[in-house]
Design a protein around this motif. Structure first.
Motif, PDB file in Angstrom:
ATOM      1  N   SER A  23     103.553  45.486  42.218  1.00  0.00           N
ATOM      2  CA  SER A  23     103.015  46.754  41.714  1.00  0.00           C
ATOM      3  C   SER A  23     103.994  47.477  40.797  1.00  0.00           C
ATOM      4  O   SER A  23     103.729  48.596  40.368  1.00  0.00           O
ATOM      5  N   ALA A 110      99.156  53.194  48.320  1.00  0.00           N
ATOM      6  CA  ALA A 110      98.670  54.525  47.958  1.00  0.00           C
ATOM      7  C   ALA A 110      99.604  55.603  48.500  1.00  0.00           C
ATOM      8  O   ALA A 110      99.881  56.607  47.823  1.00  0.00           O
ATOM      9  N   ARG A 113     102.664  55.663  46.291  1.00  0.00           N
ATOM     10  CA  ARG A 113     102.394  56.352  45.019  1.00  0.00           C
ATOM     11  C   ARG A 113     102.429  57.863  45.206  1.00  0.00           C
ATOM     12  O   ARG A 113     102.999  58.595  44.405  1.00  0.00           O
ATOM     13  N   SER A 114     101.796  58.325  46.285  1.00  0.00           N
ATOM     14  CA  SER A 114     101.737  59.756  46.546  1.00  0.00           C
ATOM     15  C   SER A 114     103.126  60.331  46.770  1.00  0.00           C
ATOM     16  O   SER A 114     103.481  61.387  46.224  1.00  0.00           O
ATOM     17  N   VAL A 125      98.037  61.217  38.630  1.00  0.00           N
ATOM     18  CA  VAL A 125      98.426  59.809  38.639  1.00  0.00           C
ATOM     19  C   VAL A 125      98.811  59.335  37.252  1.00  0.00           C
ATOM     20  O   VAL A 125      99.453  58.296  37.104  1.00  0.00           O
ATOM     21  N   ASP A 135      99.645  55.186  33.505  1.00  0.00           N
ATOM     22  CA  ASP A 135      98.872  55.316  34.734  1.00  0.00           C
ATOM     23  C   ASP A 135      99.689  54.731  35.876  1.00  0.00           C
ATOM     24  O   ASP A 135      99.925  53.517  35.915  1.00  0.00           O
ATOM     25  N   THR A 136     100.130  55.582  36.814  1.00  0.00           N
ATOM     26  CA  THR A 136     100.982  55.116  37.906  1.00  0.00           C
ATOM     27  C   THR A 136     100.233  54.274  38.933  1.00  0.00           C
ATOM     28  O   THR A 136     100.853  53.571  39.719  1.00  0.00           O
ATOM     29  N   ARG A 137      98.895  54.353  38.928  1.00  0.00           N
ATOM     30  CA  ARG A 137      98.122  53.542  39.856  1.00  0.00           C
ATOM     31  C   ARG A 137      97.951  52.125  39.340  1.00  0.00           C
ATOM     32  O   ARG A 137      98.223  51.152  40.046  1.00  0.00           O
ATOM     33  N   SER A 138      97.513  51.980  38.112  1.00  0.00           N
ATOM     34  CA  SER A 138      97.274  50.654  37.547  1.00  0.00           C
ATOM     35  C   SER A 138      98.520  50.065  36.901  1.00  0.00           C
ATOM     36  O   SER A 138      98.538  48.888  36.534  1.00  0.00           O
TER      37      SER A 138
END
Length: 224
Positions: A23, A110, A113-114, A125, A135-138
């Motif tokens: 990730s 998750a 990330r938070s 995000v 985009d920190t999620r993708s």
């Protein structure tokens, strides 16, 4: 972002670290509380993932020892102890979050990330700077709507610069937060990756948003 996974179940520890690395995070591992305290005394991490049932030194002792001199590093407890009293004890001792075992790796990611966004007071995000978005999620970056093809290291550098927008980041700080413990701090690896990142940003945006601050480091900003 540099993380430390402290977990005595070696297979689980390596699975977590592998997932985090895929990730885009840099993840160090250790398997007992004594080694954890040694690492935490000499290394800087953005987040620590901490099991409580550790050999040699238990996880609560590791947490309390860390908090004696470090109130900033985020700590996510991972534990099979799922009683409310266990969670209260962990949070009261200074943990930022508590995840009971068994858990899905997607939920763990998750939570990570938070907590890392919270570390930098970043609620969205997506990180933005002019026409640049990360985009920190993708773990994807776009420049004026165009998706950039970045390596994991380039993505890590860009994310850290965006999270710290407005202040210069030294090469040493980038090494501490974007590389794992195996990096040679005297190598030119960091300069090579930054050079390639800047080349890609310049081609996509028409300008280079990363500026050299002589004697201070690298700072990102919109085109002036």
């Amino acid at each position: 972002m540099r993380l430390l996974v402290i977990e005595d179940e070696r297979d689980l520890c390596e699975d977590i670290a592998k997932k985090l690395r895929l990730s885009g995070y840099e993840a160090d591992t250790c398997f007992d509380g004594e080694e954890a305290l040694e690492l935490l005394a000499v290394e800087r991490y953005d987040l620590v993932l901490l099991d409580l049932n550790l050999p040699k030194v238990d996880g609560m002792t590791v947490l309390r020892t860390l908090r004696e001199h470090d109130q900033e590093t985020g700590v996510l407890i991972l534990s099979a102890r799922s009683e409310i009293s266990d969670k209260v004890d962990g949070l009261d001792a200074g943990a930022n979050d508590y995840l009971s075992k068994p858990f899905h790796l997607e939920e763990l990611e998750a939570r990570v990330r938070s907590l890392t966004r919270r570390r930098f007071v970043q609620q969205d995000v997506c990180l933005r700077c002019g026409g640049l978005t990360f985009d920190t999620r993708s773990r994807t970056a776009t420049a004026d709507g165009q998706t950039l093809s970045l390596t994991r290291k380039e993505s890590g550098i860009l994310e850290y610069l965006l999270l710290n927008r407005g202040r210069p980041i030294s090469q040493e700080e980038l090494i501490e937060h974007v590389w794992d413990s195996s990096v040679d701090s005297f190598s030119n690896s960091i300069r090579v990756h930054i050079s390639m990142l800047r080349k890609k940003l310049r081609a996509a945006l028409g300008y280079d948003p990363i500026r050299n601050k002589i004697g201070q480091g690298y700072e990102i900003g919109a085109d002036e």
